[in-house]
Scaffold this active site. Structure first.
Site, mmCIF file in Angstrom:
data_model
loop_
_atom_site.group_PDB
_atom_site.id
_atom_site.type_symbol
_atom_site.label_atom_id
_atom_site.label_comp_id
_atom_site.label_asym_id
_atom_site.label_seq_id
_atom_site.Cartn_x
_atom_site.Cartn_y
_atom_site.Cartn_z
ATOM 1 N N GLU A 170 62.991 12.261 42.491
ATOM 2 C CA GLU A 170 62.824 13.261 41.328
ATOM 3 C C GLU A 170 64.451 13.624 41.485
ATOM 4 O OE1 GLU A 170 62.059 17.536 40.725
ATOM 5 O OE2 GLU A 170 60.401 16.751 41.188
ATOM 6 N N HIS A 171 64.417 14.546 42.673
ATOM 7 C CA HIS A 171 66.070 15.325 42.381
ATOM 8 C C HIS A 171 67.357 14.023 42.334
ATOM 9 C CE1 HIS A 171 65.577 19.799 44.046
ATOM 10 N NE2 HIS A 171 64.318 19.424 43.676
#
Length: 434
Positions: free
Chosen positions: A70-71
């Site tokens: 996600e990051h």
């Protein structure tokens, strides 16, 4: 485009599954200025052991892979997706849960452009070993921050007791050691397995025209080619298989002033699927509200006795492959706190039949809370439940309307099995007690 009309609330949800498998939901709110969109994949922190697309054998990836991915999705070759949203007047964010990863934006202008940005940056992965190594330090600091938080330690402690062999007991972000093992190849393997349109959904709510908005989405998706998709095969432990491994009690110490205690109750019963699963969750929440809400007889009695105070809280969580209840707070009487919670749970079938009038009032209060959420574009989109047959906040209202006290009695009989009971305490370290 399918229309789902909620006449009671004067709302219409427009839905369509695109040819690539993407589930699109659009809810127009003409009186609102803001538009909010979420783009989600059915992939969370517990999905660590799976068969990668195009392969035949299971692989076990490091804890924290979904959150790490996600990051890294915002970091592109030559630009940052956060900055691009900002150029078009949108706020953006993302979050990872145990079972889902979502990317989102909110904006009052340039909705077409921001939808394109959302779809494009999530569907165009770009990972390098250098950028992955840089991210490890950033996420490592985040992990350390949570490790130093006693409330987070309490939460993860009870999960570790209830699910010692299920990946839900591992921090969503992983550990410093586990993320150190993540490579760019790991990220691509996870991405290619779970980030396919057929495993994702897009929800747009706000001041939009549903036909135009769907047209923008189709135009964007028609420009892209996606690999043939096979539904991900994820290996998760059977809940009953690790029932005997529940850790009944643990005590740890930290630099805190007062003891903290949490009681956990692991669900050992079979949870229904679809809308029936959503009904189960709503019933469980209402059951706990009647037993432990601030106006309940049990809460007031324990409060007056000094067993609980304003730090007391309870929660029920039910997601793919697990469900449990927890009760926590700061208390100078942790053993008495735990025994008091256990006593209430063990006498629920005697307590509930006396709460007919309270049950009716509680239903009205829950409906009132739902009505408040219907005025928030964020709450509407975030309440969408793909796992519960694509239920919305409006579907929850219909479940509350037909719910009976007998429903809660039946659920309590099945769910409140004290064989799933566990406790976790944090005691002040020597020298930190007041």
């Amino acid at each position: 485009m399918h229309k789902r009309l909620y006449q009671q609330f004067n709302e219409t949800l427009y839905s369509e599954t695109l040819t690539n498998g993407l589930q699109v939901n659009i809810l127009p709110k003409k009186d609102f200025h803001k538009t909010y969109a979420t783009f989600s994949t059915n992939f969370g922190s517990i999905d660590r052991t799976f068969i990668p697309q195009g392969q035949r054998e299971y692989v076990a990836q490091p804890a924290g892979i979904a959150h790490f991915l996600e990051h890294k999705m915002f970091d592109k070759k030559g630009y940052d997706a956060f900055d691009l949203f900002g150029e078009y007047g949108a706020d953006s964010n993302a979050f990872t849960s145990f079972t889902k990863t979502s990317y989102l934006f909110s904006a009052t202008q340039n909705i077409h452009e921001n939808i394109d940005i959302l779809l494009d940056f999530v569907q165009e992965p770009y990972f390098t070993e250098a950028s992955v190594e840089k991210e490890k330090g950033i996420i490592g600091q985040e992990i350390q921050m949570y490790n130093d938080d006693p409330d987070w330690k309490l939460y993860m402690g009870i999960l570790g007791n209830l699910y010692p062999h299920h990946p839900v007991h591992l921090d969503i972000a992983g550990t410093v050691n586990s993320i150190a093992q993540i490579t760019a190849d790991d990220l691509y393997a996870a991405y290619n397995t779970f980030y396919n349109p057929a495993n994702m959904d897009l929800f747009v709510v706000g001041n939009v025209d549903p036909d135009k908005t769907l047209g923008w989405i189709k135009e964007n998706q028609n420009k892209k080619n996606f690999e043939k998709f096979t539904e991900p095969q994820v290996k998760l432990p059977n809940q009953e298989a690790d029932f005997d491994d529940i850790i009944k009690h643990q005590v740890v110490s930290m630099d805190i002033n007062r003891p903290k205690s949490v009681v956990g109750l692991k669900g050992l019963d079979d949870v229904p699927v679809g809308r029936a699963g959503l009904a189960y969750r709503l019933k469980a929440n209402l059951l706990l509200y009647l037993l432990f809400g601030e106006s309940s007889e049990q809460y007031l009695k324990l409060y007056d006795q000094g067993v609980i105070d304003d730090t007391f809280s309870y929660d029920f969580d039910m997601e793919r492959s697990f469900h449990y209840a927890s009760f926590s707070g700061d208390t100078d009487q942790p053993e008495k706190f735990q025994e008091a919670i256990k006593a209430v749970l063990s006498h629920t079938e005697q307590i509930l039949p006396q709460l007919g009038s309270q049950f009716q009032l509680a239903k009205k209060e829950m409906m009132g809370r739902l009505l408040q959420r219907m005025d928030s574009v964020e709450a509407i989109a975030n309440s969408y439940e793909a796992q519960f047959d694509q239920a919305t906040v409006f579907d929850q209202a219909a479940i509350y309307e037909t719910m009976t006290l007998d429903d809660l009695l039946l659920l309590s009989h099945n769910f409140l099995d004290l064989k799933g009971f566990s406790t976790f305490q944090i005691q002040p370290s020597k020298g930190t007690q007041l």
